[in-house]
Write a protein that holds these residues in place. Structure first.
Motif, PDB file in Angstrom:
ATOM      1  N   UNK A 337       0.869  -1.188   0.000  1.00  0.00           N
ATOM      2  CA  UNK A 337       0.000   0.000   0.000  1.00  0.00           C
ATOM      3  C   UNK A 337       0.899   1.230   0.000  1.00  0.00           C
ATOM      4  N   UNK A 338       1.483   1.553  -1.127  1.00  0.00           N
ATOM      5  CA  UNK A 338       2.544   2.568  -1.167  1.00  0.00           C
ATOM      6  C   UNK A 338       2.068   3.990  -0.894  1.00  0.00           C
ATOM      7  N   UNK A 339       0.754   4.236  -0.994  1.00  0.00           N
ATOM      8  CA  UNK A 339       0.251   5.596  -0.772  1.00  0.00           C
ATOM      9  C   UNK A 339      -0.608   5.683   0.484  1.00  0.00           C
ATOM     10  N   UNK A 340      -0.314   4.819   1.446  1.00  0.00           N
ATOM     11  CA  UNK A 340      -1.103   4.822   2.686  1.00  0.00           C
ATOM     12  C   UNK A 340      -0.983   6.139   3.445  1.00  0.00           C
ATOM     13  N   UNK A 341       0.034   6.912   3.163  1.00  0.00           N
ATOM     14  CA  UNK A 341       0.217   8.203   3.843  1.00  0.00           C
ATOM     15  C   UNK A 341      -0.729   9.275   3.308  1.00  0.00           C
ATOM     16  N   UNK A 342      -1.233   9.062   2.093  1.00  0.00           N
ATOM     17  CA  UNK A 342      -2.059  10.111   1.466  1.00  0.00           C
ATOM     18  C   UNK A 342      -3.377   9.611   0.911  1.00  0.00           C
ATOM     19  N   UNK A 343      -3.578   8.313   0.824  1.00  0.00           N
ATOM     20  CA  UNK A 343      -4.798   7.757   0.216  1.00  0.00           C
ATOM     21  C   UNK A 343      -5.734   7.212   1.287  1.00  0.00           C
ATOM     22  N   UNK A 344      -6.971   7.741   1.299  1.00  0.00           N
ATOM     23  CA  UNK A 344      -7.973   7.255   2.255  1.00  0.00           C
ATOM     24  C   UNK A 344      -8.256   5.778   2.031  1.00  0.00           C
ATOM     25  N   UNK A 345      -8.325   5.363   0.765  1.00  0.00           N
ATOM     26  CA  UNK A 345      -8.614   3.965   0.454  1.00  0.00           C
ATOM     27  C   UNK A 345      -7.543   3.043   1.014  1.00  0.00           C
ATOM     28  N   UNK A 346      -6.287   3.389   0.783  1.00  0.00           N
ATOM     29  CA  UNK A 346      -5.204   2.536   1.250  1.00  0.00           C
ATOM     30  C   UNK A 346      -5.068   2.576   2.768  1.00  0.00           C
ATOM     31  N   UNK A 347      -5.326   3.719   3.374  1.00  0.00           N
ATOM     32  CA  UNK A 347      -5.290   3.809   4.825  1.00  0.00           C
ATOM     33  C   UNK A 347      -6.335   2.901   5.459  1.00  0.00           C
ATOM     34  N   UNK A 348      -7.522   2.882   4.845  1.00  0.00           N
ATOM     35  CA  UNK A 348      -8.598   2.038   5.367  1.00  0.00           C
ATOM     36  C   UNK A 348      -8.241   0.566   5.214  1.00  0.00           C
ATOM     37  N   UNK A 349      -7.570   0.193   4.126  1.00  0.00           N
ATOM     38  CA  UNK A 349      -7.158  -1.197   3.931  1.00  0.00           C
ATOM     39  C   UNK A 349      -6.134  -1.629   4.981  1.00  0.00           C
ATOM     40  N   UNK A 350      -5.424  -0.665   5.516  1.00  0.00           N
ATOM     41  CA  UNK A 350      -4.401  -0.980   6.512  1.00  0.00           C
ATOM     42  C   UNK A 350      -5.012  -1.247   7.882  1.00  0.00           C
ATOM     43  N   UNK A 351      -6.187  -0.710   8.132  1.00  0.00           N
ATOM     44  CA  UNK A 351      -6.856  -0.847   9.433  1.00  0.00           C
ATOM     45  C   UNK A 351      -7.603  -2.183   9.449  1.00  0.00           C
ATOM     46  N   UNK A 352      -6.858  -3.260   9.756  1.00  0.00           N
ATOM     47  CA  UNK A 352      -7.465  -4.596   9.646  1.00  0.00           C
ATOM     48  C   UNK A 352      -7.449  -5.367  10.952  1.00  0.00           C
ATOM     49  N   UNK A 353      -6.954  -4.793  12.021  1.00  0.00           N
ATOM     50  CA  UNK A 353      -6.923  -5.543  13.274  1.00  0.00           C
ATOM     51  C   UNK A 353      -6.166  -4.769  14.314  1.00  0.00           C
TER      52      UNK A 353
END
Length: 801
Positions: A337-353
Motif C-alpha cells: 500500500x505505497x500511498x497509505x500516507x495520502x490515500x484514504x482507500x489505502x489507509x482504510x485497507x491498513x486498518x485490519x486488526x
C-alpha cells in the motif's frame, strides 16, 4: 511493460511433459493430523501476531496497536520494507519454534531473503530474544512501540537482516549465499541443524545453483545437517520466478537429481498440518542418516530432505488495489500500500486488526521454554569462538640463501596446524590444492567429498569444490560459528568472490561494532599462482585485482600481506591464523624462489611490516641517493637483481633496498592501524630521495595508499599493467615494466639528481640498461625460454650466495 500482467493471483505453473511416475520420488504426507488443536491455535496466534508486527513495522510511526482509528499522521513519512516474503518467513519461524520446544532441537535459522527483516525481528520480539541483546526492545508495550516505530529509520533496525539481528550469521542483502553459509555452519557441529530458507528469487543465482551440492561435503558422522526450505512464492520484484513456473514434477526431478528427497508443502487450507508433518519427517530422515553414520554403517549417497514450500507472495495481506492483484503477485514484493500516507482507500485497507501490547499466553505457548534453545539466542551465532592452537613456525623455516617455494613451505606448516586442530580448522579450496603446492596437508588428512569412495567417512579437513562462491559461503558459515579456515586459490580467480567478501566485511564491521557479539576468527585468503608465474596459462590467468578489493574495506578490518620469501610467509601465516575479526589477504608465489632472510630475521621483518635490507644496499643503506622498494615475491627478486646490477654497473650510486611485507604500513598517517607515522616513514624511505617502487599489484593501489603523505611526487611506482600472454616468466616482468632493468634504469635516473658523479653518465647508463632488457627479450622470442641464470640468486660483492 513495467510489471508482468497476470490474470489471477498466485498463478499455477503450466504442466510439464514429464511422466507422472516422477511423483513417486517425493515424500508423501501423513494422512492423520500431527499437531493438536491447542498447538494449532498457538501456531496461528503466533503467526497472526508476527504478521501484524511485521506490517506495522513497515507502515506505522504511532498508534502501533491500533487503539484508535488510523490517521495519516500515524503513517511513516517513508515506507520502507519488503512485505511479500515475510508471511512465509513467519510461518517457518513459528513452526521451528514449535518443533524446537517439542524435541529440544539445536537449530540456527539462515534466511536467504534478508529483505524480510521485519518478519524475523517480529518473531525475535515475540520469543523475547531482542531484549537480552538490545535492552530497549523489551517484550512489552514500550519495546514493541520502539521496534515498530524505529524500523528502517535512523537509530532503528535496518530494512535487511544484518549482524545487529540476534541469531543471524548471514547478511542476506546480496542474494545467492545463504545455502553455502548454512553448510559451513554445520561442519564440525554434529548436533546442529541449520534450517535454511532459500527464496525462489535467490534460487535463480549461480552461487545457489552450485550450493545445492553442499550436502555432498557433509560427513554425517562428524557434522550436523542443513534442512533447506525452498520458499516458492512465485514472484520477484516485477516478474515470475523460474521455480514459480515449474510444476511439482519438474521440482521433484530437479532436486532428486541433485540427490535430495523432496517433500512439497502446498496445502494452503491446512498449511500448518502440512508444514508440521513435513518438518517432523525431515528431522526423522536427518536423524536416520546421522545415526547410521555414527553407528559405523554410513548410508552411501543418502537422500537428505528438502522442503518445497508453496505459499502466495504477500499472503494474508491486501488482496487487490486499483484493479491489480496484490496478494499472490509481484505487487506485494515491497510496500503493498505505497500511498497509505495520502490515500484514504489505502489507509482504510491498513486498518485490519489490532494487537495487545504484549504477547498473550496463547502466542507464547509455542516459544521454547529454554531460552538458550530459541533461534535468536543460539550461542553458535555470537559467542562460539574456538581459538586455534597455532604451532610455532620457526622449526619449519628454511635456510637463508637457499631456494624454496613459499607454498610448499607453508604446506608443511599447515599439516601441523591440522594435526593440532582436528575439529576447528578447515581448508576450503576450489580444486587447486595440489596445483598450488599445498599438498603436504594430505599426509595427515584428506578431502571430505562424501560421494567419492576414496574420500568418504574419513574425516578429511579439506573441502575442494570448483566453485569459489561455495568455498566462500562455507568459509563464512564456518568462521561465523566460531571456527577458523583458510581459502587458498589462484590469484586470478579470487575476484569471483569480490562482492561476497565485501558483503561479509559489512557483516563483520557491524558485528565488531555490536558489543554483544564476541570475537570470531579472521577470514584468511591465500592468493597464489600469481600473474608473475602464470606465463604458461596466459592472459586470462593474470589478474591481481583482489588486492584492491581488500584495500577498499574498512581499515580496521583489512590486512594485505605480500611476504617476499618462504620464512616471511611462515611468519605471516602464523600471525593470520592467530588474528581475530580481520579479513587477511596473503599473496605469494608457489614457485621456488630465493630465501632472503633467516627465520629470526623474517620474524623481525614481519613484525615491523617493512625494513631496510642491508645486504642488498650500499653501506647498509646509509645516506642513499635512491631507495628501491619491493612489494611482492617476484618483484622483490627483481629489485634485488637490480641492486646487484647497479653494484656492478654503477658502483658510485648509493642504493637503499627496502622490502614491504605489510602493505598497509604505506597508508597515510592515521588512516590505518598499521600505517607508519610520518617520522617512521621518512626514516625508512628518507625525507627527500627518489623512491622506486616495484609492486605486485596495480600501481594505482600504492598511489592511493600514500595519498596524503608529503613529498610523494618523488615516488615512481611500477606494477601490473594488464600486459600478458603465454610467454616466459621473465618476459612477463619485462612486459609490465617491473624487471630488474626497469628498476635499475629508474634508479639511475632518480639517483643522478643527488649524485653528481652518476649524473654525468646517467642517460648513457640508463639507455644501456634498457638495451640489455631488449637483448633479453630478443633472446626469449628467439629461443622460447629465459636466458640461463635469469633467476639465480643475485650475488653482491660482499655477500656470498
Amino acid at each position: 511493460m513495467p510489471g508482468q500482467r497476470i490474470s489471477k493471483p498466485n498463478p499455477p505453473p503450466d504442466p510439464s511433459h514429464l511422466p507422472d511416475s516422477i511423483l513417486d520420488l517425493r515424500a508423501q504426507p501423513r494422512t492423520k493430523a500431527v499437531i493438536s488443536n491447542t498447538e494449532l491455535d498457538s501456531l496461528r496466534s503466533f503467526v497472526r501476531a508476527a504478521n501484524y508486527i511485521t506490517a506495522a513495522m513497515i507502515f506505522l510511526k504511532d498508534n502501533v496497536i491500533l487503539e484508535k482509528e488510523l490517521t495519516f499522521d500515524d503513517i511513516k513519512p517513508r515506507l520502507l520494507g519488503h512485505w511479500g516474503t515475510c508471511p512465509g518467513l513467519v510461518l517457518v519461524y513459528a513452526h521451528l519454534n514449535r518443533i524446537i520446544k517439542r524435541t529440544n532441537l539445536d537449530s540456527l535459522l539462515v534466511v536467504g531473503p534478508g529483505h524480510g527483516a521485519p518478519a524475523v525481528l517480529s518473531c525475535l520480539w515475540l520469543e523475547d530474544s531482542l531484549a537480552p541483546f538490545w535492552p530497549l526492545y523489551t517484550r512489552d508495550r514500550a519495546g514493541l512501540t520502539r521496534l515498530i516505530t524505529k524500523f528502517s529509520t535512523p537509530g532503528g533496525f535496518p530494512s535487511h537482516i544484518n549482524a545487529e539481528t540476534p541469531g543471524t550469521i548471514h547478511e542476506g542483502g546480496e542474494l545467492g549465499y545463504a545455502l553455502s553459509v548454512a553448510f559451513g555452519a554445520v561442519m564440525d557441529n554434529p548436533n546442529l541443524v541449520v534450517t535454511c530458507i532459500v527464496g525462489d528469487g535467490e534460487a535463480e543465482t549461480g552461487p545457489t545453483a552450485t550450493a545445492w551440492h553442499g550436502f555432498k561435503y557433509i560427513d554425517p558422522a562428524e557434522s550436523g545437517a542443513v534442512l533447506p526450505i525452498v520458499h516458492v512464492n512465485g514472484f520477484k520484484i516485477s516478474e515470475r520466478t523460474i521455480y514459480g513456473c515449474m510444476d511439482d514434477k519438474e521440482m521433484i526431478a530437479l532436486f532428486s537429481g541433485y540427490g535430495y528427497q523432496v517433500r512439497i508443502v502446498e496445502d494452503l487450507d491446512n498449511i500448518d498440518q502440512d508444514l508440521a508433518d513435513a518438518l517432523e519427517w525431515a528431522l526423522s530422515e536427518i536423524s536416520h542418516i546421522q545415526h547410521a553414520a555414527r553407528s559405523g554403517n554410513p548410508i552411501v549417497k543418502p537422500r537428505w530432505p528438502v522442503l518445497i514450500l508453496r505459499t502466495p507472495k504477500g499472503w494474508t495481506g491486501p488482496k487487490q488495489l486499483n484493479g491489480e492483484y496484490i496478494e499472490g503477485s509481484f505487487h506485494s514484493h515491497q510496500v503493498p500500500l505505497p500511498e497509505a500516507k495520502t490515500s484514504e482507500e489505502q489507509l482504510k485497507m491498513l486498518q485490519v486488526g489490532r494487537l495487545d501490547g504484549q504477547p498473550t499466553e496463547d502466542v507464547l505457548r509455542i516459544v521454547p521454554d529454554k531460552k538458550e534453545k530459541r533461534l535468536g539466542m543460539r550461542k553458535e551465532a555470537y559467542a562460539a569462538f574456538q581459538p586455534l592452537t597455532v604451532p610455532a613456525w620457526m622449526p619449519f623455516g628454511v635456510q637463508r640463501g637457499s631456494e624454496a617455494s613459499c607454498m610448499k613451505t607453508i604446506g608443511s606448516y599447515l599439516r601441523e596446524v591440522i594435526k593440532k586442530n582436528p575439529s576447528n580448522f578447515r581448508i576450503f579450496s576450489p580444486d587447486e590444492l595440489v596445483s598450488n603446492k599445498l599438498d603436504a596437508v594430505f599426509d595427515v588428512t584428506g578431502r571430505n567429498f562424501q560421494w567419492d569412495v576414496a574420500c568418504r567417512a574419513q574425516g578429511g579437513r579439506v573441502i575442494e569444490i570448483l566453485s569459489e562462491h561455495t568455498c566462500q559461503g562455507m568459509l563464512q558459515g564456518y568462521t561465523l560459528t566460531g571456527r577458523t579456515a583458510l581459502f587458498p586459490t589462484y590469484e586470478a580467480f579470487l575476484g569471483i568472490v569480490h562482492t561476497m567478501m565485501v558483503q561479509y566485511s559489512k557483516f563483520t564491521k557491524m558485528a565488531f561494532e555490536t558489543d554483544w557479539r564476541q570475537d570470531i576468527g579472521s577470514v584468511n585468503y591465500l592468493e597464489t599462482s600469481t600473474w608473475t608465474r602464470q606465463e604458461h596459462n596466459g592472459f586470462s590467468h593474470q589478474n591481481p585485482s583482489f588486492i584492491g578489493a581488500v584495500l577498499n574495506l574498512k581499515p580496521m578490518l583489512a590486512r594485505v600481506y605480500l611476504p617476499p620469501d618462504a620464512n616471511c610467509f611462515l611468519s605471516t601465516l602464523a600471525h593470520c591464523l592467530r588474528a581475530k575479526n580481520y579479513i587477511n589477504l596473503m599473496v605469494g608465489s608457489k614457485q621456488p624462489t630465493s630465501v632472503w632472510l633467516s627465520p629470526e630475521e623474517a620474524n623481525r621483518h614481519c613484525v615491523a611490516g617493512a625494513s631496510v635490507w642491508k645486504f642488498a644496499s650500499v653501506d647498509d643503506g646509509v645516506d642513499p641517493d635512491v631507495v628501491l622498494v619491493g612489494i611482492g615475491t617476484e618483484v622483490t627478486f627483481e629489485v634485488i637483481a637490480a641492486a646487484a646490477l647497479l653494484r656492478k654497473l654503477v658502483p658510485a650510486l648509493r642504493v637503499r633496498v627496502v622490502n614491504v611485507t605489510d602493505l598497509m604500513i604505506l597508508s597515510s598517517n592515521g588512516s590505518h592501524p598499521h600505517a607508519l607515522s610520518e617520522e617512521d616513514f621518512d626514516t625508512l624511505f628518507t625525507k627527500d630521495r627518489p623512491i622506486i617502487v616495484n609492486y605486485h599489484g596495480y600501481p594505482i593501489e600504492v598511489k592511493g595508499l600514500v595519498l596524503g603523505r608529503p613529498g610523494m611526487e618523488r615516488m615512481r611506482i611500477e606494477g601490473y599493467r594488464e600486459e600478458g600472454t603465454t610467454t616466459s616468466p621473465f618476459d612477463m616482468l619485462l612486459c609490465n615494466n617491473v624487471s630488474r632493468y626497469h628498476v635499475a634504469a629508474s634508479a639511475v635516473r632518480g639517483g643522478a639528481l643527488f649524485n653528481a658523479k652518476v649524473s654525468t653518465e646517467a642517460h648513457e647508463l640508463a639507455s644501456y640498461i634498457m638495451h640489455l632488457a631488449q637483448k633479453d627479450k630478443e633472446y626469449i622470442y628467439r629461443e622460447g625460454r629465459d636466458p640461463d641464470g635469469t633467476f639465480d640468486t643475485p650475488v653482491f660483492g660482499d655477500v656470498k650466495k
